[in-house]
Design a protein around this motif. Sequence first.
Motif, PDB file in Angstrom:
ATOM      1  N   PRO A 210      39.600  44.117  46.557  1.00 14.35           N
ATOM      2  CA  PRO A 210      39.974  44.542  45.208  1.00 14.35           C
ATOM      3  C   PRO A 210      41.207  43.801  44.719  1.00 14.35           C
ATOM      4  N   THR A 211      41.462  43.879  43.436  1.00 15.65           N
ATOM      5  CA  THR A 211      42.781  43.487  42.912  1.00 15.65           C
ATOM      6  C   THR A 211      43.506  44.750  42.473  1.00 15.65           C
ATOM      7  N   TYR A 212      44.815  44.652  42.368  1.00 14.12           N
ATOM      8  CA  TYR A 212      45.673  45.787  41.995  1.00 14.12           C
ATOM      9  C   TYR A 212      46.541  45.354  40.825  1.00 14.12           C
ATOM     10  N   GLU A 213      46.442  46.089  39.719  1.00 16.73           N
ATOM     11  CA  GLU A 213      47.182  45.750  38.506  1.00 16.73           C
ATOM     12  C   GLU A 213      48.275  46.789  38.281  1.00 16.73           C
ATOM     13  N   THR A 222      43.293  49.954  40.209  1.00 15.31           N
ATOM     14  CA  THR A 222      42.555  49.215  41.227  1.00 15.31           C
ATOM     15  C   THR A 222      41.140  49.779  41.316  1.00 15.31           C
ATOM     16  N   GLY A 249      42.215  40.118  48.285  1.00 10.17           N
ATOM     17  CA  GLY A 249      43.045  41.201  47.796  1.00 10.17           C
ATOM     18  C   GLY A 249      43.481  42.070  48.964  1.00 10.17           C
ATOM     19  N   SER A 266      47.180  40.836  42.608  1.00  9.52           N
ATOM     20  CA  SER A 266      46.620  41.025  41.265  1.00  9.52           C
ATOM     21  C   SER A 266      45.525  40.014  40.950  1.00  9.52           C
ATOM     22  N   ALA A 291      39.659  43.288  38.867  1.00  9.00           N
ATOM     23  CA  ALA A 291      39.865  44.187  37.726  1.00  9.00           C
ATOM     24  C   ALA A 291      39.661  43.422  36.421  1.00  9.00           C
TER      25      ALA A 291
END
Length: 412
Positions: A210-213, A222, A249, A266, A291
């Motif tokens: 995943p990416t995390y914003e 996420t 990620g 991200s 994301a």
Amino acid sequence: MKQSRRIVLGITGGIAAYKAAELARLLLKQGIEVQVAMTEAATHFITPATLQALTARPVWIDQWQDAQGMTHIHGSRSADAIVIAPASADFIAKLANGQADDLLSTLCLARDCPLLVAPAMNRQMWANAATQRNVQRLAADGATLLGPDSGPQACGEEGLGRMLEAAELARDVLAFLEGKTARGDVGLKSDLQSDLPDLRGVKILITAGPTYEAIDAVRGITNRSSGKMGYAVAQAALEIGAEVTLVSGSVALTPPRGAQVVNVVSAVEMFEAVKREVARADIFIGVAAVADYRVAQTSTQKIKKSDAALTLQLVPNPDILAYVAALPRPPFCVGFAAESEKLRAHAAAKRKKKNVPLLAANLAQDAIGNDDNELLLFDAAGEHRLPRADKLDLARALLRHVVTLYQKGKKK
């Protein structure tokens, strides 16, 4: 009739010798015949009786157990590989310099099969210039190094030098034997692994996880992607000889050994990493759950709770797959689509919009976090179903399809 597989498991003196019993058990469970050979020093750490009970075979220790004294000659002739686990610094030095003063070292010198070596020693012994010279010489002579790993050591220190865990070694030995099978040497265990292609020299760039914003200093946007599918694709690519760069990620997974890993958080960081790496890639596989949006203005401090409503402005993130596919000379592109409904319609539309030769699709609710999955592949010829299977087996099947299309494209 499928040919059986057989290894000689060589055990040298070191505290990690206890892991050899579990390694033998795991290999036997996979249908591999295991013949144990030990140095005299190894018997001080684990008894031959234990290993004989596990393997149902007498353990080789003494050159003269064979009345003719020919165990060192006959021992490797029916083996698919000799695996030294653990391999002490002293034994690695023997191997590198062709010394043969006991049964196991003589057996290795007289072998006519591949040699796999799993180092195990104190971090300073591993880092010593003499050990590193010996390891480099072994590799140059064609031996395969399995590890070492980094972590706490029996001496109380911590660092690089500890032997890989038995499960990791069993996986690597299996992958090695199955790699031989791909070139026609021995039989495979799984139909999904048959007819594996050879990708030696091909560079594959893979995104995973995943990416995390970030919203503020502690909160973010996420998703529930575990990264398991992307890591399985990386492992499958390594098994068939590809050079793998994995842009990942944040996940709770151990990266496949042999992959070059670029850790990101991200979507923008993942995009920048892909832009840096893509020029060297022959194949790009975008498995990551990126994301679609990020917060326009991130707070550097925690946003304090109040009774007032909070409005966040979201802006689109870069479309990594579309960017790579639109390059003047793009690599062969494979996209992934995780949908919650209308899988065929959404996936087919995404492949057309992104202009990629292959898109793999699944229902997110059936895949995220699970160890197994099923995929629908969409290409110019239509759709192809890969039935539910363990994600690594599924990744191997996917790679076969990818390579078929990739090689067809190169011939045009």
